[in-house]
Design an enzyme around this catalytic site. Sequence first.
Site, PDB file in Angstrom:
ATOM      1  CD  GLN A  17      -3.038   1.077   2.142  1.00 32.82           C
ATOM      2  OE1 GLN A  17      -3.110   0.168   2.946  1.00 32.82           O
ATOM      3  NE2 GLN A  17      -3.907   2.049   2.101  1.00 32.82           N
ATOM      4  CG  PHE A  18       1.404   3.843  -3.615  1.00 32.69           C
ATOM      5  CD1 PHE A  18       1.429   5.219  -3.757  1.00 32.69           C
ATOM      6  CD2 PHE A  18       0.364   3.129  -4.226  1.00 32.69           C
ATOM      7  CE1 PHE A  18       0.459   5.888  -4.491  1.00 32.69           C
ATOM      8  CE2 PHE A  18      -0.600   3.782  -4.959  1.00 32.69           C
ATOM      9  CZ  PHE A  18      -0.560   5.159  -5.094  1.00 32.69           C
ATOM     10  CB  THR A  19      -1.975   5.374  -0.124  1.00 31.05           C
ATOM     11  OG1 THR A  19      -2.487   4.267   0.621  1.00 31.05           O
ATOM     12  CG2 THR A  19      -2.397   5.288  -1.583  1.00 31.05           C
TER      13      THR A  19
END
Length: 150
Positions: free
Chosen positions: A78-80
């Site tokens: 989850q790059f966010t």
Amino acid sequence: MISVLQRVREARVDVDGQTVGAIGAGLLVLVCAERGDTEAEANKLLAKLLKLRIFSDEAGKMNKSVQDIGGGLLLVSQFTLAADTTGGNRPSFTQAAAPDEGRRLYDYFVTQARNAHPVVATGQFAADMQVHLVNDGPVTIPLRIAPAVA
């Protein structure tokens, strides 16, 4: 590396209506590689989350690890998690590792987890995922392992 650990009774990840990863009791781990992260940060993160005592013992105290209870790990990229919201209303993700490097470190993290723990499921890197979980507690813990400064 940044992660958010959620103690769960069960969790699963669906992609295009199909379940790609699922666990019973254990940890749902949202994980993000940041610029400058290496295998060293991935190793430290894995060691920490495997030993973190956030499961209840017989007295109801958080005194057991996911390893102690034989729980599962559901690892979801989850790059966010690298979002920077200080500059306005649209998050910036410039601190996230570039996609190729993020995938490499995520794949490394998953491989190391599978070598160290018997029950490991995953999401699908860069996919539109739907994550379903029953948070137990609720217990949700952010965990960040910063790169070592030379």
